[in-house]
Design a protein around this motif. Structure first.
Motif, mmCIF file in Angstrom:
data_model
loop_
_atom_site.group_PDB
_atom_site.id
_atom_site.type_symbol
_atom_site.label_atom_id
_atom_site.label_comp_id
_atom_site.label_asym_id
_atom_site.label_seq_id
_atom_site.Cartn_x
_atom_site.Cartn_y
_atom_site.Cartn_z
ATOM 1 N N ARG A 45 0.817 -1.223 0.000
ATOM 2 C CA ARG A 45 0.000 0.000 0.000
ATOM 3 C C ARG A 45 0.846 1.266 0.000
ATOM 4 O O ARG A 45 0.657 2.149 -0.810
ATOM 5 C CB ARG A 45 -0.932 0.013 1.199
ATOM 6 C CG ARG A 45 -1.746 1.284 1.312
ATOM 7 C CD ARG A 45 -3.095 1.023 1.892
ATOM 8 N NE ARG A 45 -3.802 2.246 2.183
ATOM 9 C CZ ARG A 45 -4.629 2.833 1.321
ATOM 10 N NH1 ARG A 45 -4.831 2.284 0.145
ATOM 11 N NH2 ARG A 45 -5.246 3.941 1.655
ATOM 12 N N GLY A 58 -0.990 -10.649 3.119
ATOM 13 C CA GLY A 58 -2.365 -10.374 2.707
ATOM 14 C C GLY A 58 -2.604 -10.881 1.309
ATOM 15 O O GLY A 58 -1.730 -11.491 0.694
ATOM 16 N N ARG A 59 -3.779 -10.610 0.765
ATOM 17 C CA ARG A 59 -4.118 -11.113 -0.565
ATOM 18 C C ARG A 59 -3.366 -10.388 -1.669
ATOM 19 O O ARG A 59 -3.169 -10.918 -2.742
ATOM 20 C CB ARG A 59 -5.618 -10.988 -0.789
ATOM 21 C CG ARG A 59 -6.387 -11.910 0.118
ATOM 22 C CD ARG A 59 -7.846 -11.925 -0.216
ATOM 23 N NE ARG A 59 -8.527 -12.811 0.726
ATOM 24 C CZ ARG A 59 -9.759 -12.665 1.103
ATOM 25 N NH1 ARG A 59 -10.492 -11.686 0.607
ATOM 26 N NH2 ARG A 59 -10.292 -13.497 1.957
ATOM 27 N N GLY A 60 -2.953 -9.156 -1.415
ATOM 28 C CA GLY A 60 -2.267 -8.396 -2.455
ATOM 29 C C GLY A 60 -0.774 -8.279 -2.242
ATOM 30 O O GLY A 60 -0.113 -7.502 -2.919
ATOM 31 N N ARG A 69 -3.440 -3.328 5.182
ATOM 32 C CA ARG A 69 -3.914 -4.551 4.527
ATOM 33 C C ARG A 69 -5.412 -4.453 4.247
ATOM 34 O O ARG A 69 -5.863 -4.741 3.138
ATOM 35 C CB ARG A 69 -3.611 -5.772 5.395
ATOM 36 C CG ARG A 69 -4.110 -7.080 4.796
ATOM 37 C CD ARG A 69 -3.699 -8.289 5.591
ATOM 38 N NE ARG A 69 -4.084 -8.165 6.986
ATOM 39 C CZ ARG A 69 -3.652 -8.981 7.938
ATOM 40 N NH1 ARG A 69 -2.840 -9.968 7.642
ATOM 41 N NH2 ARG A 69 -4.046 -8.817 9.175
ATOM 42 N N ALA A 70 -6.189 -4.010 5.236
ATOM 43 C CA ALA A 70 -7.645 -3.891 5.059
ATOM 44 C C ALA A 70 -7.983 -2.848 3.996
ATOM 45 O O ALA A 70 -8.867 -3.069 3.159
ATOM 46 C CB ALA A 70 -8.297 -3.530 6.390
ATOM 47 N N TYR A 72 -6.112 -1.836 1.452
ATOM 48 C CA TYR A 72 -5.711 -2.327 0.138
ATOM 49 C C TYR A 72 -6.724 -3.353 -0.381
ATOM 50 O O TYR A 72 -7.129 -3.306 -1.540
ATOM 51 C CB TYR A 72 -4.317 -2.954 0.222
ATOM 52 C CG TYR A 72 -3.798 -3.454 -1.105
ATOM 53 C CD1 TYR A 72 -3.080 -2.612 -1.938
ATOM 54 C CD2 TYR A 72 -4.023 -4.759 -1.520
ATOM 55 C CE1 TYR A 72 -2.596 -3.070 -3.161
ATOM 56 C CE2 TYR A 72 -3.550 -5.222 -2.734
ATOM 57 C CZ TYR A 72 -2.838 -4.368 -3.558
ATOM 58 O OH TYR A 72 -2.360 -4.815 -4.766
ATOM 59 N N GLU A 73 -7.125 -4.258 0.491
ATOM 60 C CA GLU A 73 -8.067 -5.285 0.063
ATOM 61 C C GLU A 73 -9.440 -4.695 -0.228
ATOM 62 O O GLU A 73 -10.147 -5.154 -1.127
ATOM 63 C CB GLU A 73 -8.156 -6.393 1.110
ATOM 64 C CG GLU A 73 -6.882 -7.226 1.176
ATOM 65 C CD GLU A 73 -6.860 -8.278 2.256
ATOM 66 O OE1 GLU A 73 -7.823 -8.333 3.065
ATOM 67 O OE2 GLU A 73 -5.907 -9.068 2.296
ATOM 68 N N GLU A 75 -9.940 -1.629 -1.461
ATOM 69 C CA GLU A 75 -9.781 -0.906 -2.732
ATOM 70 C C GLU A 75 -9.721 -1.853 -3.914
ATOM 71 O O GLU A 75 -10.214 -1.537 -4.993
ATOM 72 C CB GLU A 75 -8.525 -0.068 -2.720
ATOM 73 C CG GLU A 75 -8.575 1.168 -1.884
ATOM 74 C CD GLU A 75 -7.247 1.903 -1.856
ATOM 75 O OE1 GLU A 75 -6.304 1.476 -2.530
ATOM 76 O OE2 GLU A 75 -7.177 2.917 -1.130
ATOM 77 N N HIS A 76 -9.125 -3.007 -3.738
ATOM 78 C CA HIS A 76 -8.915 -3.934 -4.847
ATOM 79 C C HIS A 76 -9.899 -5.089 -4.848
ATOM 80 O O HIS A 76 -9.671 -6.103 -5.530
ATOM 81 C CB HIS A 76 -7.474 -4.463 -4.814
ATOM 82 C CG HIS A 76 -6.474 -3.374 -5.106
ATOM 83 N ND1 HIS A 76 -5.987 -2.545 -4.124
ATOM 84 C CD2 HIS A 76 -5.917 -2.975 -6.262
ATOM 85 C CE1 HIS A 76 -5.148 -1.699 -4.667
ATOM 86 N NE2 HIS A 76 -5.084 -1.926 -5.977
ATOM 87 N N GLY A 78 -10.558 -7.350 -2.645
ATOM 88 C CA GLY A 78 -10.063 -8.601 -2.056
ATOM 89 C C GLY A 78 -10.794 -8.990 -0.793
ATOM 90 O O GLY A 78 -10.701 -10.110 -0.344
ATOM 91 N N ALA A 79 -11.563 -8.079 -0.237
ATOM 92 C CA ALA A 79 -12.284 -8.407 0.996
ATOM 93 C C ALA A 79 -13.534 -9.198 0.691
ATOM 94 O O ALA A 79 -14.237 -8.913 -0.259
ATOM 95 C CB ALA A 79 -12.642 -7.114 1.747
#
Length: 80
Positions: A45, A58-60, A69-70, A72-73, A75-76, A78-79
């Motif tokens: 991030r 994290g996923r990214g 992490r939260a 970024y996920e 925005e992309h 991934g959550a």
């Protein structure tokens, strides 16, 4: 004469207590061995570089904090 003896005994007692407190502990732990160099990773991030042991996966990629992490996920997508 009694007072001189009393003063000497008190001085001896204070000296012995002071010497006992000044000594290092008997079972001092040896200093921890320094760890070797670690690979540095970059937060996905913000780009902050941090040691691998401190990075959060994290996923990214890896992140410097749970908030990054939260974000970024979120925005992309991934959550869950």
């Amino acid at each position: 004469m009694k007072y001189l003896l009393l003063i000497l005994l008190l001085a001896l007692l204070v000296f012995l207590l002071g010497v006992k407190r000044a000594r290092p502990p008997r079972r001092a732990k040896p200093p921890a061995a320094p760890r070797g160099p670690q690979p540095m990773l970059s937060c996905a991030r913000c780009g902050l570089h941090l040691p691998r042991d401190e990075a959060l996966p994290g996923r990214g990629g890896v992140f410097c904090s749970a908030a990054h992490r939260a974000a970024y996920e979120a925005e992309h997508g991934g959550a869950p």
